[in-house]
Enzyme design. Sequence first.
Site, PDB file in Angstrom:
ATOM      1  N   CYS A  98      -8.430  -1.932   3.409  1.00  0.00           N
ATOM      2  CA  CYS A  98      -8.422  -3.076   4.344  1.00  0.00           C
ATOM      3  C   CYS A  98      -9.811  -3.426   4.848  1.00  0.00           C
ATOM      4  CB  CYS A  98      -7.574  -2.764   5.569  1.00  0.00           C
ATOM      5  SG  CYS A  98      -5.904  -2.385   5.159  1.00  0.00           S
ATOM      6  N   LYS A 132     -16.060  -9.737   6.683  1.00  0.00           N
ATOM      7  CA  LYS A 132     -14.988 -10.577   6.123  1.00  0.00           C
ATOM      8  C   LYS A 132     -15.546 -11.869   5.521  1.00  0.00           C
ATOM      9  CE  LYS A 132     -11.319  -8.076   7.269  1.00  0.00           C
ATOM     10  NZ  LYS A 132     -10.494  -7.460   6.215  1.00  0.00           N
ATOM     11  N   CYS A 167     -11.312  -2.111  13.854  1.00  0.00           N
ATOM     12  CA  CYS A 167     -11.660  -3.540  13.948  1.00  0.00           C
ATOM     13  C   CYS A 167     -11.850  -3.996  15.388  1.00  0.00           C
ATOM     14  CB  CYS A 167     -10.581  -4.384  13.292  1.00  0.00           C
ATOM     15  SG  CYS A 167     -10.184  -3.840  11.636  1.00  0.00           S
ATOM     16  N   GLU A 222       2.198   1.680  -3.446  1.00  0.00           N
ATOM     17  CA  GLU A 222       1.124   2.165  -4.331  1.00  0.00           C
ATOM     18  C   GLU A 222       0.874   3.655  -4.087  1.00  0.00           C
ATOM     19  OE1 GLU A 222      -2.631   0.169  -3.769  1.00  0.00           O
ATOM     20  OE2 GLU A 222      -3.603   1.273  -5.399  1.00  0.00           O
ATOM     21  N   SER A 274      -7.318   2.013  -2.956  1.00  0.00           N
ATOM     22  CA  SER A 274      -6.132   1.180  -3.183  1.00  0.00           C
ATOM     23  C   SER A 274      -6.571  -0.175  -3.729  1.00  0.00           C
ATOM     24  CB  SER A 274      -5.392   0.983  -1.859  1.00  0.00           C
ATOM     25  OG  SER A 274      -4.554  -0.148  -1.933  1.00  0.00           O
ATOM     26  N   GLU A 306       0.817  -1.209   0.000  1.00  0.00           N
ATOM     27  CA  GLU A 306       0.000   0.000   0.000  1.00  0.00           C
ATOM     28  C   GLU A 306       0.856   1.266   0.000  1.00  0.00           C
ATOM     29  OE1 GLU A 306      -4.337  -0.060   1.558  1.00  0.00           O
ATOM     30  OE2 GLU A 306      -3.078   0.579   3.219  1.00  0.00           O
ATOM     31  N   GLU A 352     -13.685 -12.027  -7.212  1.00  0.00           N
ATOM     32  CA  GLU A 352     -12.461 -11.343  -7.666  1.00  0.00           C
ATOM     33  C   GLU A 352     -11.320 -11.490  -6.654  1.00  0.00           C
ATOM     34  OE1 GLU A 352     -15.382 -10.077  -7.181  1.00  0.00           O
ATOM     35  OE2 GLU A 352     -15.325  -8.280  -5.964  1.00  0.00           O
ATOM     36  N   GLU A 397     -16.556 -10.812   2.179  1.00  0.00           N
ATOM     37  CA  GLU A 397     -15.346 -10.527   1.405  1.00  0.00           C
ATOM     38  C   GLU A 397     -14.691 -11.816   0.902  1.00  0.00           C
ATOM     39  OE1 GLU A 397     -11.858  -9.393   3.606  1.00  0.00           O
ATOM     40  OE2 GLU A 397     -11.344  -7.835   2.163  1.00  0.00           O
TER      41      GLU A 397
END
Length: 575
Positions: free
Chosen positions: A298, A357, A502, A281, A318, A278, A365, A360
Amino acid sequence: MINLTINNIQVKAEEGMTILEAANSVGVHIPTLCHLKELFPTGSCRICVCEVSGFRGLVPSCAYPVGEGLRVETNSQRVRRARKTIVELLVENHPEDCLICVRNKNCELQDLSEKYGMREHRYVGEKKQHAIDISSASMERDPAKCILCGRCVRTCNEIQNVGAIDFTNRGFRSNVTTPFNKGLNISDCILCGQCILVCPTAALREKSSLKVVTAAINDKTKYTVVQIAPAVRASLGEEYNLPIGTNVTGQLISGLRRLGFDNVFDTNFAADLTIMEESAEFIDRFTKSNNLPMFTSCCPGWVKYIEQNRPELLKHVSTCKSPHEMEGAILKSYYAKKMGINPKDIFVVSIMPCTVKKFESERPELATEHHPDVDAVLTTRELVRFFKMAGIEFDDLPEDEFDNPLGESTGAAAIFGTSGGVMEAALRTAYFKLTGNNLQSVELSEVRGNNGLKEASFEINGNKINVAVVNGIGNIDPILDEIQNGNSKYHFIEVMACPGGCVNGGGQPIHQQREKILKRIETLYEIDKNSVSRFSHDNLFVKKLYEDFLTEPNSSKSHEILHTNYFNRKKILEQ
Ligand code: FES
């Protein structure tokens, strides 16, 4: 100060306090259901009623302010009778399947029923019937268990500003549901699970993945690997009556080994890896002035939010996968090859503080060569159930250490679990990459704390970098508006959907001491402080991973394995 009497106790209260707050300040407990500390009271459930001098009727203490000379009775026979009747009416319209309920022994309705001595059914009548919404990968909605306290609705609308659920109908037909009663999976819901944390019963709960995980462990053809998110180690102890924020990393590891996992790795390893990717990037985008500001990626709840609400801004996010997905991707490529295991036979389980999650991990993808990076996600609460099922007494567990190479991490990774942590960790490494030196002052206090929006400017090699940390998805819209209007001053923005980050994820332990959960954050900062290294770029195993496999951050190999893409979900919702 206002002087009043509560149960014959002389109380001095600040002007503007409610009777409930004044009572709490002297240790007099009054039950609540619809009350949410941080929000304006609605006074809808009436369980908090008390007798107040000068009033004929009972008064809801959560909504009524203190007054000079008031005499309050919170425990009279009249009060107890009223509360008991409320509880009885709620129970009579409830499935009463406590023995098989996921919230058995941690249910506010069950607790009130016990407290008010409910021992018979006095109001037997028709019960409401509703289908359970199992449409989403992360959460279930069981309206039959809903007691209409409205805490979920207010949390979703007033704190998270998502507005996926609301009340419909009147009287006996009252219900909390999504628009047109459609499944959560095609509503505006981002599956953050903040509603689960405030639900007094099991009307909202995570979708359990325990069956699939136990089946994988019992399948001898599978090589099962488990990883633990940073925030879980600072919260799981609460389920075993340890003080909030106790660090239980060592016991957690040995408990997971006893469950039968072949390897116990640390998501923190991949948090360091995420920072490498990250920060590279970001530097690339910053030097080319390309698609700035850049958002962190994230938090899958945040990603789902922007996909659903502002897909035109997706180029600002990102492309890095989240840490547990990166860990899974490395396990099924680099590690599989190193160990001579067919990636198809590796079953990766993530222990996460988060409900999104689960969603996710099912995103197509986020798969490499047709294998999902992560096969199953268990929340912190599900792991506790797993330990119980396996007869594991947490208190008796010895401390143990992670397996390597994917168990090594730095202090920078530990703070991923808190709002501002990803930004802080990324800036530590970005500074090193731009200057060749490590930051002298490692702790970036500007991005710490619990404000909804934290801002800071850093001068690095003559470049001014403006950053922001959005703490809770309810604070994001003004930031997105600025970008859309072309007047954003920021270069880099961290977003966490759950307030606090989190540590306060929708999969974390549920209890009545919500105001204390920020202690979990202190624990993560303590882990960072006591770490041998506090810079992701110093993680020796991450360095080796680049030497052996990925070449360098942001390389084509990294993009193949560790990066992803997003898509416009607005279209799905509009169908
Ligand atoms: Fe006071 Fe519901 S808690 S009315």
